[in-house]
Design a protein around this motif. Structure first.
Motif, PDB file in Angstrom:
ATOM      1  N   ALA A  86       0.882  -1.227  -0.037  1.00  0.00           N
ATOM      2  CA  ALA A  86       0.197  -0.130  -0.106  1.00  0.00           C
ATOM      3  C   ALA A  86       0.850   1.304   0.172  1.00  0.00           C
ATOM      4  N   GLU A  87       0.476   2.239  -0.377  1.00  0.00           N
ATOM      5  CA  GLU A  87       0.952   3.629  -0.618  1.00  0.00           C
ATOM      6  C   GLU A  87       0.023   4.916  -0.131  1.00  0.00           C
ATOM      7  N   ALA A  88       0.610   5.850   0.419  1.00  0.00           N
ATOM      8  CA  ALA A  88      -0.466   6.929   0.614  1.00  0.00           C
ATOM      9  C   ALA A  88       0.494   8.268   0.681  1.00  0.00           C
TER      10      ALA A  88
ATOM     11  N   SER B  27      -5.023   6.803   5.750  1.00  0.00           N
ATOM     12  CA  SER B  27      -5.108   6.420   4.420  1.00  0.00           C
ATOM     13  C   SER B  27      -4.956   4.850   4.256  1.00  0.00           C
ATOM     14  N   LEU B  28      -3.614   4.656   4.897  1.00  0.00           N
ATOM     15  CA  LEU B  28      -3.244   3.412   4.979  1.00  0.00           C
ATOM     16  C   LEU B  28      -3.939   2.077   5.445  1.00  0.00           C
ATOM     17  N   TYR B  29      -4.453   2.564   6.710  1.00  0.00           N
ATOM     18  CA  TYR B  29      -5.428   1.799   7.474  1.00  0.00           C
ATOM     19  C   TYR B  29      -6.846   1.600   6.485  1.00  0.00           C
ATOM     20  N   ALA B  30      -7.296   2.553   5.896  1.00  0.00           N
ATOM     21  CA  ALA B  30      -8.422   2.440   4.849  1.00  0.00           C
ATOM     22  C   ALA B  30      -8.112   1.507   3.788  1.00  0.00           C
ATOM     23  N   SER B  31      -6.974   1.476   3.096  1.00  0.00           N
ATOM     24  CA  SER B  31      -6.807   0.722   1.942  1.00  0.00           C
ATOM     25  C   SER B  31      -6.129  -0.479   2.211  1.00  0.00           C
ATOM     26  N   ALA B  32      -5.615  -0.616   3.325  1.00  0.00           N
ATOM     27  CA  ALA B  32      -4.681  -1.936   3.472  1.00  0.00           C
ATOM     28  C   ALA B  32      -4.770  -2.404   5.202  1.00  0.00           C
ATOM     29  N   PRO B  33      -6.111  -2.558   5.684  1.00  0.00           N
ATOM     30  CA  PRO B  33      -6.118  -2.792   7.266  1.00  0.00           C
ATOM     31  C   PRO B  33      -5.401  -3.943   7.703  1.00  0.00           C
TER      32      PRO B  33
ATOM     33  N   THR C  88      -2.004  10.441   6.608  1.00  0.00           N
ATOM     34  CA  THR C  88      -1.290   9.215   5.896  1.00  0.00           C
ATOM     35  C   THR C  88      -1.612   7.822   6.504  1.00  0.00           C
TER      36      THR C  88
END
Length: 487
Positions: free
Chosen positions: A30-32, A63-69, A60
């Motif tokens: 994942a990236e943010a 965002s990472l928790y939202a995209s790759a929890p 940031t």
């Protein structure tokens, strides 16, 4: 440690905080990113408010928790890196005293002249570097002379990334590469040079502990802010962004290749003995014995962003399509990228950018291509005027945001007359994650990096650009001379 462990790299860059989450194989999960503004209250000044970095890190992480929890739940360690020469001054309560001065700030030119005249030999012997406006020491000498109350209130000096680490862990420390970037650290003695720190008005008590890049300096939950992270995550000190880029581009290689980096600024990074020339910066390697040197221009992607804005806000894919239709050399249009003064090879804060050879047939695409070519010419100017030993036998690695495009990498290869290899995610945030991986894995180390493609110079275009480069250097010498005369 388990095979499912994940590592987070955070890069506090010049214009944004970038985050990369990776597993032990180096696969990016994942990236943010989150942007923050640069303050320019006067011509030649560049500052940032550390409060904006705090906001960017919080956004940031969210965002990472939202995209790759699930991957974030397997996070075991965080590595940091940041742009060099961003001093954060804290008072006795840990509050920021004043905005942080950026590496591109040019206000301390008078202080640089004084340091060279009165303390140049001492600085060079201790730090392996020459004074210039980009370093922390002249910046703080300026603060001491113009804002004495700010220095009087300063109880701690930290770098930008180390300020975030302080908030996360409560520990005031600085890694070795960042300490060297202050121009106040004795590299051989591995200690602060108190005579140099005194020039900036700093007491010995204000100086942080200096640690290795792989040092585990604390765990989340020990400081005043977790930024949305759980308690207990290992926090690794990290390194300068350029040091992290060498790590990600070289992998575990004992003799890593040179790196051509085009991010906000542009630079040549190469391992080797320190180079004692005005315009060359020398730093210790983050993971290996020895040093690397860096020479670069102030304006890299910043110059492209500027011309994109003037053109009405061109998107990146529009830029590639537009430039593709313009011949190499932009029909004689030449750009000098001195939008914020210049570092190597001139180190002249008063130089200003220019277009030359403008004709009525030139369209906006010519100007955009000329900007790309001008940044590449500036890097070639660094290599030639500073006589840098960049191998033509071993491909250099290409790093920074430039790797996302198709046209600019080829322009760089043609103008520099170098083979360039691209590496997936060859950016400093991944290098920071690799440093954290090395810290936690010990002898197992970091993954090998796989090159994505090799870009070779086009002989016909290289010949065309060589002719243009002679003209570029003549104009650059004229701009430098006129700026020094105060014209």
């Amino acid at each position: 440690m388990t095979n499912s462990d994940c590592f987070l790299g955070l890069d506090l860059g010049t214009s944004s905080l970038k985050a990369v989450l990776t597993d032990k194989r180096g696969v990016v999960l994942a990236e943010a990113s989150a942007h923050y503004p640069t303050l320019r209250p006067h011509i030649g000044w560049s500052e940032q408010d550390p409060v904006e970095w705090h906001r960017a890190m919080t956004e940031t992480v969210a965002s990472l928790y939202a995209s790759a929890p699930e991957a974030m739940d397997r996070l075991v360690a965080i590595g940091f890196c940041s742009a060099a020469h961003l001093p954060v001054l804290l008072d006795a309560d840990g509050k920021v005293v004043r905005p942080a001065i950026l590496w591109s700030d040019q206000r301390s030119s008078a202080e640089v002249k004084w340091l060279i005249a009165d303390h140049g030999a001492r600085i060079r012997d201790a730090t392996l570097n020459e004074p210039s406006c980009t370093w922390t020491l002249p910046q703080l000498v300026w603060v001491a002379g113009n804002e004495p109350d700010a220095i009087a209130r300063t109880a701690s000096l930290l770098s930008s990334k180390d300020y975030l680490i302080y908030l996360l862990t409560g520990r005031r420390q600085m890694d070795l590469t960042s300490a060297v970037a202050t121009l106040m650290y004795d590299v051989e003695a591995r200690t602060w040079d108190f005579d140099l720190t005194a020039l900036a008005g700093l007491s010995p008590d204000a100086l942080p502990e200096v640690v290795e890049s792989t040092a585990l300096v604390g765990r989340s939950g020990s400081g005043s802010d977790n930024f949305g992270l759980p308690d207990g995550i290992a926090v690794i000190s990290g390194a300068l962004d350029s040091a992290a880029e060498i790590v990600v581009c070289g992998g575990p290689a004992i003799d890593p290749p040179a790196v051509i980096r085009v991010g906000s600024s542009a630079a040549i990074l190469a391992p080797g003995e320190p180079v004692f020339k005005q315009g060359v910066l020398n730093y210790p390697h983050a993971l290996l014995p020895g040093h690397y040197y860096q020479a670069g221009t102030n304006a890299g992607a910043v110059a492209l962003q500027w011309v994109r804005h003037l053109a009405g806000g061109l998107e990146h894919d529009e830029v590639d399509e537009m430039v593709k239709a313009i011949p190499a050399g932009a029909d004689g249009l030449l750009f000098h990228p001195y939008l914020q003064g210049e570092r190597a090879p001139y180190w002249n804060p008063d130089m200003r950018g220019s277009f030359s050879g403008i004709h009525s047939r030139h369209e906006i695409g010519h100007f955009v291509r000329a900007v790309m070519e001008g940044v590449a010419f500036s890097l070639r100017d660094c290599i030639q005027r500073l006589d840098l030993n960049i191998s033509h036998d071993v491909p250099a690695r290409l790093a920074g945001g430039v790797i996302r495009g198709q046209i600019w990498p080829q322009i760089l290869a043609d103008i520099l007359e170098l083979q360039l290899e691209t590496v997936d995610h060859a950016e400093s945030a991944l290098g920071a994650a690799f440093i954290a991986m090395q810290a936690m894995n010990g002898p197992i180390g970091i993954p090998n990096v796989a090159t994505h493609s090799t870009i070779r110079p086009d002989p016909e275009k290289a010949e065309l650009y060589s002719g243009m480069f002679a003209r570029y250097q003549r104009w650059a010498a004229f701009i430098d001379r006129e700026a020094r005369m105060g014209a």
